[in-house]
Design a protein around this motif. Structure first.
Motif, short mmCIF file in Angstrom:
data_model
loop_
_atom_site.label_atom_id
_atom_site.label_comp_id
_atom_site.label_asym_id
_atom_site.label_seq_id
_atom_site.Cartn_x
_atom_site.Cartn_y
_atom_site.Cartn_z
N ASP A 25 20.02 -10.69 -3.49
CA ASP A 25 19.67 -10.58 -1.34
C ASP A 25 19.47 -10.42 -0.76
N GLN A 26 19.51 -8.82 -1.13
CA GLN A 26 18.90 -8.22 -0.54
C GLN A 26 17.57 -6.98 -0.77
N GLY A 27 16.96 -6.68 0.24
CA GLY A 27 15.68 -6.22 0.59
C GLY A 27 14.77 -6.69 0.78
N ASP A 28 13.33 -6.76 0.36
CA ASP A 28 12.65 -7.50 1.14
C ASP A 28 11.53 -8.81 0.05
N SER A 29 11.04 -9.26 0.55
CA SER A 29 10.35 -10.35 -0.74
C SER A 29 8.82 -9.70 -1.34
N PRO A 30 8.08 -10.13 -1.45
CA PRO A 30 6.28 -9.68 -1.75
C PRO A 30 5.97 -10.11 0.24
N ASP A 31 6.45 -10.87 0.23
CA ASP A 31 4.88 -11.58 1.13
C ASP A 31 5.93 -11.09 2.46
N GLU A 32 7.48 -10.95 2.24
CA GLU A 32 8.06 -9.86 3.30
C GLU A 32 7.87 -8.21 3.86
N MET A 33 6.80 -7.61 2.20
CA MET A 33 6.68 -6.20 2.88
C MET A 33 5.89 -6.52 2.55
N LYS A 34 4.71 -7.88 2.45
CA LYS A 34 2.79 -7.76 2.98
C LYS A 34 3.05 -7.31 4.52
N LYS A 35 4.23 -8.52 5.11
CA LYS A 35 3.97 -9.09 6.45
C LYS A 35 4.12 -6.78 7.48
N LYS A 36 5.31 -6.63 7.03
CA LYS A 36 5.89 -5.02 8.05
C LYS A 36 4.40 -4.32 7.29
N MET A 37 3.88 -4.18 5.90
CA MET A 37 3.02 -2.92 6.13
C MET A 37 1.62 -3.19 6.53
N SER A 38 1.47 -4.51 6.50
CA SER A 38 0.41 -4.51 7.40
C SER A 38 -0.12 -4.82 8.54
N SER A 39 1.60 -5.44 9.33
CA SER A 39 1.58 -4.27 10.72
C SER A 39 1.83 -3.10 10.87
N TRP A 40 2.53 -2.14 10.25
CA TRP A 40 2.49 -0.37 9.95
C TRP A 40 0.88 -0.33 10.47
N LYS A 41 -0.08 -0.57 8.73
CA LYS A 41 -1.38 -0.47 9.15
C LYS A 41 -2.47 -0.59 9.66
N LYS A 42 -2.14 -1.98 10.26
CA LYS A 42 -2.34 -2.42 11.31
C LYS A 42 -2.92 -1.59 13.01
N ASP A 43 -1.55 -0.63 12.99
CA ASP A 43 -1.45 0.05 14.70
C ASP A 43 -1.09 1.42 13.92
N CYS A 44 -2.36 1.95 12.61
CA CYS A 44 -1.77 3.15 12.53
C CYS A 44 -2.86 3.49 10.99
N ASP A 45 -3.25 4.21 11.53
CA ASP A 45 -4.75 3.68 9.78
C ASP A 45 -4.66 5.48 9.26
N LYS A 46 -3.39 6.07 9.83
CA LYS A 46 -3.44 7.55 8.56
C LYS A 46 -2.67 7.13 7.46
#
Length: 314
Positions: free
Chosen positions: A249-270
Motif C-alpha cells: 500500500d506504499q508508493g504510486d499506482s500507474p495512474d498516480e505516476m502518470k498524473k505526477k509525471m504529466s504535470s512535471w512534463k507540462k512545466d519542464c520541457d527538459k
C-alpha cells in the motif's frame, strides 16, 4: 500557389526506464519469464541493479564484480551463470521487444562501498588503463551484458576525481554514463558533468524517499540546467510493501505516476522520460494490486511523450 508555412503537431513517444534487481539472473527460477515480461512491457530501458565492486578479501580479488550477491567477473573473466548472457541478449534480439537500451548500475545506498572501492583501486593501480583490473572487468561486463551505459548510483562517496577517471575509462570501452542523483546537485553531480561532457546523456533524478524534494517541475528543470541541459528522467517508486508480510500500500499506482509525471512534463520541457523503481516490487505486489509492468510502462510513456510543431509547405 505561394508556399505558405503551416504548423502541425506531431507526438514523439515517451521513454521509460525500469531498475531491475535479481529476477533477471538464472538463480531465479522465473528469470526467463521475467525477461519475456520486460520485452513486452513497453519499458524502453532496462537498468540492471546493482553491480558491486570489491577489493581484495578472504574470498575476493581486487575489482571482482558482483551482481547483487553473485560474483560474475573476476580478473577479467566471466565466472557467473552461463545462461545469463544469452538471456540478457534476448531482451533486444527476441521480438517483439520494447527494450532498446540496457544499463548496468554501480553502487547503492550505504553500507555499499562500491565507489569508495573504485577510488581505492584507481589510486592503487595508478589509473584506469587497459592493464588495470577495472578496465578489464568492465570490458568483460560490457561483453556479457551488452550494456549501452553505466549508471552511477552513488549515494555516499561523492568523489569527483575518481568518478571522472572511471567514467572516462567507461567511455573508452563504449559505454555512455548516466546519473541516479537525489542530492549533491552542485557539489558533485554538476562538477562531474562539467568534466565529462556528452558522455553523460541522462540523469535519473530520484523523486521518492530521500529525493522527495525533487518532485517538482521547477526543481527538475534546475537539475537539467545545472547538468548542462542533460535529459532528465524523474523517477517514482511503484506500489510496494515496507517489510515482508505487509500490504503493498506504499508508493504510486500507474495512474498516480502518470498524473505526477504529466504535470512535471507540462512545466519542464527538459524531461525526456521517466523511470520506475523497482521491477522486483511490481512482481511481488502484482497479486494484490493487479498492476503489471505494462501498466506502469504505459503510464510513464504517455506522461512523458511530447508534441513538436512540424512545419509543412502548402
Amino acid at each position: 500557389m505561394d508556399h505558405i508555412a503551416a504548423q502541425s503537431s506531431t507526438a514523439s513517444n515517451g521513454q521509460s526506464a525500469v531498475f531491475v534487481g535479481g529476477p533477471t539472473y538464472p538463480d531465479d527460477k522465473d528469470a526467463a519469464q521475467v525477461i519475456a515480461d520486460l520485452r513486452k512491457s513497453g519499458f524502453t530501458t532496462v537498468i540492471l541493479w546493482s553491480i558491486h565492486v570489491a577489493v581484495k578479501g578472504a574470498d575476493t580479488k581486487d575489482g571482482d564484480l558482483f551482481y547483487n550477491s553473485v560474483k560474475i567477473i573476476s580478473d577479467g573473466e566471466y565466472v557467473g551463470d552461463k545462461a545469463w548472457p544469452p538471456l540478457l541478449k534476448s531482451l533486444r534480439t527476441d521480438k517483439p521487444s520494447s527494450v532498446n537500451r540496457i544499463e548496468v548500475s554501480v553502487g547503492s545506498a550505504p553500507p555499499a562501498k562500491d565507489w569508495e572501492n573504485i577510488a581505492a583501486l584507481i589510486k592503487q593501480q595508478h589509473g584506469t588503463g587497459p592493464t588495470s583490473v577495472l578496465y578489464r572487468n568492465f570490458k568483460k561486463l560490457k561483453e556479457i551484458t551488452g550494456a549501452d551505459a553505466i549508471n552511477n548510483d552513488d549515494e555516499k562517496c561523492y568523489d569527483v576525481s575518481s568518478t571522472v577517471a572511471f567514467a572516462k575509462m567507461a567511455g573508452q570501452l563504449g559505454y555512455k554514463f548516466t546519473f541516479a542523483p537525489y542530492q549533491k546537485m552542485k557539489e558533485y553531480w554538476a562538477k562531474v558533468k562539467a568534466d565529462l561532457g556528452a558522455i553523460v546523456d541522462r540523469a535519473y533524478v530520484q523523486c521518492y524517499e530521500g529525493g522527495w524534494r525533487n518532485a517538482d517541475a521547477k526543481c527538475l528543470c534546475e537539475w537539467s540546467t545545472e547538468l548542462k541541459d542533460v535529459a532528465v528522467f524523474p523517477g517514482l517508486w511503484c506500489r510496494h510493501a515496507t517489510s515482508a508480510g505487509k500490504p503493498c500500500d506504499q508508493g504510486d499506482s500507474p495512474d498516480e505516476m502518470k498524473k505526477k509525471m504529466s504535470s512535471w512534463k507540462k512545466d519542464c520541457d527538459k524531461i525526456a522520460g521517466g523511470f520506475l523503481w523497482l521491477y522486483d516490487d511490481i512482481r511481488k505486489c502484482a497479486g494484490s494490486t493487479g498492476f503489471t509492468s505494462a501498466n506502469y510502462a504505459q503510464a510513464i510513456n504517455e506522461a512523458t511523450k511530447s508534441k513538436k510543431a512540424a512545419t509543412t509547405a502548402v
